[in-house]
Scaffold this active site. Structure first.
Site, PDB file in Angstrom:
ATOM      1  N   GLU A 120       0.882  -1.202  -0.102  1.00 30.65           N
ATOM      2  CA  GLU A 120       0.036  -0.020  -0.028  1.00 30.65           C
ATOM      3  C   GLU A 120       0.776   1.212   0.197  1.00 30.65           C
ATOM      4  OE1 GLU A 120      -2.424   2.776  -0.149  1.00 30.65           O
ATOM      5  OE2 GLU A 120      -3.127   0.969  -0.204  1.00 30.65           O
ATOM      6  N   ASN A 173       0.310   5.265   4.141  1.00 33.71           N
ATOM      7  CA  ASN A 173      -0.322   4.742   5.619  1.00 33.71           C
ATOM      8  C   ASN A 173      -1.626   5.414   5.839  1.00 33.71           C
ATOM      9  OD1 ASN A 173       0.563   7.310   6.180  1.00 33.71           O
ATOM     10  ND2 ASN A 173       2.144   6.872   7.610  1.00 33.71           N
ATOM     11  N   GLY A 191      -8.313   1.056   2.136  1.00 31.48           N
ATOM     12  CA  GLY A 191      -8.747   1.328   0.800  1.00 31.48           C
ATOM     13  C   GLY A 191      -9.379   2.833   0.881  1.00 31.48           C
ATOM     14  N   LYS A 239     -20.668   9.011   4.201  1.00 33.58           N
ATOM     15  CA  LYS A 239     -22.212   8.957   4.650  1.00 33.58           C
ATOM     16  C   LYS A 239     -22.166   9.307   6.169  1.00 33.58           C
ATOM     17  CE  LYS A 239     -22.539   7.002   0.754  1.00 33.58           C
ATOM     18  NZ  LYS A 239     -21.649   7.638  -0.195  1.00 33.58           N
ATOM     19  N   ILE A 276     -21.389  11.574  -7.342  1.00 30.44           N
ATOM     20  CA  ILE A 276     -20.532  12.165  -6.336  1.00 30.44           C
ATOM     21  C   ILE A 276     -21.024  13.736  -6.017  1.00 30.44           C
ATOM     22  CG2 ILE A 276     -18.017  12.857  -5.736  1.00 30.44           C
ATOM     23  CD1 ILE A 276     -17.426  10.375  -7.331  1.00 30.44           C
ATOM     24  N   GLU A 283     -23.074  21.654 -14.515  1.00 30.88           N
ATOM     25  CA  GLU A 283     -23.229  20.463 -15.182  1.00 30.88           C
ATOM     26  C   GLU A 283     -23.080  20.496 -16.609  1.00 30.88           C
ATOM     27  OE1 GLU A 283     -23.449  16.849 -16.819  1.00 30.88           O
ATOM     28  OE2 GLU A 283     -22.922  17.197 -14.834  1.00 30.88           O
ATOM     29  N   GLY A 316     -15.545  12.959 -12.374  1.00 34.22           N
ATOM     30  CA  GLY A 316     -15.590  11.557 -12.515  1.00 34.22           C
ATOM     31  C   GLY A 316     -14.149  11.076 -11.961  1.00 34.22           C
ATOM     32  N   HIS A 375     -45.112  -2.350  10.434  1.00 26.48           N
ATOM     33  CA  HIS A 375     -45.712  -0.926  10.487  1.00 26.48           C
ATOM     34  C   HIS A 375     -45.723  -0.278  11.699  1.00 26.48           C
ATOM     35  CE1 HIS A 375     -49.044   1.757   9.246  1.00 26.48           C
ATOM     36  NE2 HIS A 375     -49.441   1.660  10.548  1.00 26.48           N
TER      37      HIS A 375
END
Length: 457
Positions: A33, A36, A41, A52, A181, A200, A269, A444
């Site tokens: 990797e 550090n 990932g 999130k 994104i 955009e 992107g 419900h």
């Protein structure tokens, strides 16, 4: 030169679970990797988990302090600190889970191919060469930086990764790119109280979705104060005494416009991260987009070299990367029947507010293919749970085959959509007809019981 049964380049989702699996089977494994700060990932460090976490707190900020920018600024700063503690914990956990294994060696350095079987790793204290019987590339993707005059010189330009390090809430965030994104960050920062402008380049908002869904999303975002400009081309960026100015033009008539802000997010992107790998030394081929070419079993043009996750192109989802691991595990140790075609159709979610989730084909795709189908639409406000949650925006939509009653596609733009779409996915993949969800007994009140109404057609 050190010999290994497997060398894994990249500490992403597929790489780390594969390393654990191979270790459990007695393989000697090297995992390389480059940073550090990236153990585990992109997902736990700069993507899924931190974003999130911020999106959740943005919703809380909007609920508690809407209209009070000072309080929202303070909450944002505290949120960034909590996010940093979370990512640090996950990073350390990911490292420890592999480093404690006696037959796994972690190298923190930059890897490149010397030959099809040999990897050179540049370490802080010198170079080392490793030789592997099987080699797995799991280096992920990196943001695409467009050619905009002044973009490299500006101190106010960020990517989706670097913006998460800023602990000062921008009063005005300019987002270049209206993809998923960009939309997530727009929804997040608007929730924290920032003014948000999206530029955009295309002439259609959310072109991958049906027009009615896209219009609904656009209406909801604009109601939150988000400005959306289509058909734009960013031309130049200039820092000012109190922020940054972006100059853009309307593609249709080349009319120039100016917008001032405190920060610019480039969300145009991502591309496969292959820089420095020296793939040609191994004979590993890439396509026109820089993605590593693989077959359906994820082998590259060199049979003992594999590619997993974003670096091979295609949808950039962590759960795809995890499934890549399952395919490779089956190829190495199973009956060799799994391949990338087994997972279609795959559901996805966009964590705007409310979230948007989708699986299968859209109405527009069904029309183009000449299918006989019926469409069901349900306003989110028709689901009583949306009222108890005070999240009545959005709509639910389903495409159902007229001949066999099978669910061809479903789009959910409503509270809890990212969870409910998994129920629809299981119904599709187990071959159920729409009546299965129409008649299913849900708790419900819940958002999932809206599926009873949606599929009652």
């Amino acid at each position: 030169m050190k010999q290994y049964d497997a060398i894994i380049i990249g500490f992403g989702k597929a790489g780390k679970v594969l390393a654990a699996e191979l270790s459990n089977r007695g393989w000697q494994v090297a995992i390389v990797e480059r940073s550090n700060m990236m153990y585990g990932g992109s997902c736990p460090n700069i993507a899924c988990i931190p974003t999130k976490a911020l999106i959740h707190e943005a919703e809380m900020s909007s609920l508690l302090y809407h209209g009070d920018f000072l309080k929202q600024t303070n909450m944002y700063k505290q949120t960034i600190a909590r996010k940093n503690r979370l990512t640090s914990f996950l990073r350390e956990t990911n490292y420890e889970n592999l480093s404690k294994r006696p037959n796994v060696t972690i190298y923190t350095g930059t890897a490149s191919f010397v030959s099809p079987n040999t990897i050179k790793v540049v370490l802080p204290n010198g170079d080392i060469e490793l030789q592997g019987k099987e080699i797995f590339i799991n280096t992920g993707s990196t943001p695409i930086i467009p050619a905009i005059d002044g973009i490299q010189q500006s101190k106010y330009v960020y990517t989706s990764s670097t913006l998460l390090d800023m602990n000062v809430l921008p009063k005005h965030l300019i987002i270049v790119g209206g993809g998923y994104i960009g939309l997530e960050f727009a929804s997040m920062f608007a929730g924290f109280g920032s003014k948000v402008t999206i530029l955009e380049g295309g002439n259609r908002f959310m072109p991958r979705n049906d027009q009615d869904i896209a219009n609904n999303v656009k209406d909801v975002m604009e109601k939150k104060g988000i400005e959306i400009h289509l058909n734009t081309r960013a031309q130049s960026i200039h820092d000012t005494s109190d922020g940054v100015t972006l100059t853009y033009s309307d593609v249709s008539d080349r009319t120039p416009y100016f917008v001032d802000g405190d920060a610019i997010l480039i969300a145009t992107g991502r591309k496969p991260m292959i820089e420095g790998l020296n793939l040609q030394a191994a004979g590993v081929k890439v396509d026109a987009h820089g993605a590593i070419v693989v077959n359906d079993q994820l082998r590259t043009t060199i049979p003992h070299v594999w590619a997993m996750g974003d670096v091979k192109g295609g949808p950039q989802f962590t759960y795809f990367s995890l499934d890549d691991f399952r395919i490779i595990r089956d190829q190495l140790f199973g009956d060799k029947k799994r391949d990338i075609g087994d997972r279609d159709p795959v559901q996805y979610a966009v964590f705007i507010d409310p979230p948007l989730a989708h699986i299968g084909i859209t109405e527009e795709e069904a029309l183009k293919r000449g299918y006989s189908f019926k469409v069901s639409r349900l306003p989110a406000t028709s689901v009583v749970r949306s009222r108890t949650l005070q999240q009545t925006d959005g709509m639910l939509k389903a495409i159902i085959n007229n001949h066999n009653g099978k669910i061809m596609g479903c789009t959910l733009f409503c509270a809890d959509a990212s969870e409910i779409i998994n129920i629809v996915a299981m119904a599709i993949k187990t071959g159920q007809t729409s009546t299965f969800l129409r008649d299913f007994i849900f708790t419900h009140p819940s958002m999932s019981e809206g599926l009873n109404q949606l599929f009652d057609v």
